[in-house]
Design an enzyme around this catalytic site. Structure first.
Site, PDB file in Angstrom:
ATOM      1  N   GLU A 255       2.040  -3.547  -4.533  1.00 35.07           N
ATOM      2  CA  GLU A 255       0.891  -3.373  -4.169  1.00 35.07           C
ATOM      3  C   GLU A 255       0.054  -2.156  -4.879  1.00 35.07           C
ATOM      4  O   GLU A 255      -0.469  -1.198  -4.363  1.00 35.07           O
ATOM      5  CB  GLU A 255       0.589  -3.291  -2.631  1.00 35.07           C
ATOM      6  CG  GLU A 255       1.031  -4.436  -2.093  1.00 35.07           C
ATOM      7  CD  GLU A 255       0.248  -4.608  -0.657  1.00 35.07           C
ATOM      8  OE1 GLU A 255      -0.208  -3.226  -0.132  1.00 35.07           O
ATOM      9  OE2 GLU A 255       0.225  -5.521  -0.063  1.00 35.07           O
TER      10      GLU A 255
ATOM     11  N   GLU B 266       4.324 -11.188  -0.357  1.00 36.94           N
ATOM     12  CA  GLU B 266       3.732 -11.013   1.171  1.00 36.94           C
ATOM     13  C   GLU B 266       2.802 -11.845   1.409  1.00 36.94           C
ATOM     14  O   GLU B 266       1.527 -12.251   0.690  1.00 36.94           O
ATOM     15  CB  GLU B 266       3.388  -9.492   1.172  1.00 36.94           C
ATOM     16  CG  GLU B 266       4.269  -8.392   1.429  1.00 36.94           C
ATOM     17  CD  GLU B 266       3.714  -7.114   1.683  1.00 36.94           C
ATOM     18  OE1 GLU B 266       2.458  -7.094   2.175  1.00 36.94           O
ATOM     19  OE2 GLU B 266       4.274  -6.225   1.023  1.00 36.94           O
TER      20      GLU B 266
END
Length: 378
Positions: free
Chosen positions: A175, A283
């Protein structure tokens, strides 16, 4: 929830596009958060007390009983490469050995695949208050930042240590956010170059900017969709790493699921198709509400119905969650996806209510179990 019809759809062909599926193992990044954001808090930490990568018995449950073939295993750069020596090829060998033990258990002992996950948000030197603390890797205006070259050096060293294990997948970074997309691409490219220079042919999965969110792939004035396709891999064995949560702000921190996956993944899926690229969603997750159950099933079915997606890991299992819920910090403690996890009141946790009831029935039966992980499935 119409599991009968959706499962039938998966088994009659759509699921053949998904070759790798399982869970994210969260726990190796634990033990550093500090309410006072004190730099260095929890480093290096006490293995088995402050942090832990996997529980072998629960990995065995996923593999042996449920036929899961993929685990994404988080670690911290600051533990692998201590700040005292900096990001690069100098490792804390004790820490590396503990991490390798977990990866070897998954890939060698149990025969599944493992994604290496530096859970650092494209930052290094201060994980005390992730996801915002630390210096952005490659930020030339920050004298405390690790350089893009150092990031490449790190990946070259790590890749050299795992290059003989084709079941290891290199997830370049968790991320990246709040930085120039061109810098995300430059860091990704440095890592890819170093991995291939180390003679590692392993599958690589690389993130975009803006938390690598699928919904945000083409948004804003500096979108991932504008340039992220410009990476170069001489082996053509790189896929895109996407995250996509179902709550109101796509953070995965709220109990309610309100963001339709098909709608919000449409642009990134079109981008993947245009650029002839494959992707993993490493995710995604939700709580135990009826709406979340429907949307989580929709997410899995969407990936199975679109050939651009070849793998997924649900967030999150891991040995140290206890009754805490990885999906939703605004709700009661419902437990995690870890086998045996219970809610704080002793009732069934998300392992039972989300994993076993919603996701496991949609696990493809055609997952890969042999050979090096690859984007090039026939």
């Amino acid at each position: 929830m119409k599991f009968t019809s959706t499962l039938a759809s998966l088994l009659t062909g759509a699921s053949a596009t998904i070759y790798y599926a399982g869970v994210a193992e969260s726990g190796g990044e634990f033990g550093v958060w500090s309410a006072t954001a004190t730099k260095g808090t929890g480093l290096p930490g006490r293995f088995g007390i402050d942090y832990k990568f996997i529980d072998e018995s629960t990995v065995a449950t996923f593999v042996d009983s449920q036929k899961v073939n993929l685990f994404r295993v988080a670690f911290l750069l600051e533990r692998m490469c201590p700040p005292a020596t900096g990001l690069g090829a100098t490792f804390n060998e004790t820490h590396f050995d503990l991490y390798k033990q977990a990866i070897d258990y998954i890939t060698v002992t149990k025969g599944a695949y493992a994604i290496l996950d530096p859970h650092n948000y494209m930052r290094y030197n201060d994980p005390s208050s992730q996801p915002y603390s630390g210096s952005v890797i490659g930020n030339s205006s920050d004298p405390t930042a690790a350089t893009t070259a150092q990031f490449g050096e790190f990946w070259g060293e790590l890749a050299g240590r795992f290059k003989d294990n084709g079941k290891v997948i290199f997830g370049l970074m968790n991320e990246p956010h709040d930085m120039a997309t061109s810098l995300v691409l430059a860091n990704n490219q440095a890592a890819i170059d170093a991995i291939r220079a180390a003679d590692a042919e392993n599958l690589i999965i690389m993130p975009g900017n803006s938390w690598t969110g699928g919904h945000a792939w083409a948004e804003g004035t500096d979108p991932s969709s504008a340039i992220m396709q410009n990476f170069e891999d001489p082996l053509g064995n790189t896929a895109i790493d996407i995250h996509e949560y179902l709550d109101v702000d796509f953070s995965g921190s709220h109990q309610a699921c309100v963001s339709d996956p098909a709608t919000n993944l449409a642009e990134v899926t079109a981008w993947l198709k245009t650029n002839n690229l494959k992707a993993f969603i490493t995710e995604f997750g939700g709580s135990n509400t009826t709406e979340c159950a429907t949307m989580l099933a929709d997410m899995v079915n969407y990936m199975a119905d679109n050939e651009e997606y070849i793998g997924w890991t649900a967030w999150a299992a891991g040995p140290f969650w206890g009754s805490a819920s990885p999906c939703c910090s605004d709700s009661a403690q419902y437990g995690s996806l870890e086998p045996g996890s219970k809610a704080a009141d002793g009732s069934d946790g998300l392992y039972t209510t989300v994993w076993q009831k919603v996701l496991l029935p949609l696990l493809p039966t055609t997952l890969a179990w042999e050979g090096t992980a690859t984007v090039k499935h026939e």
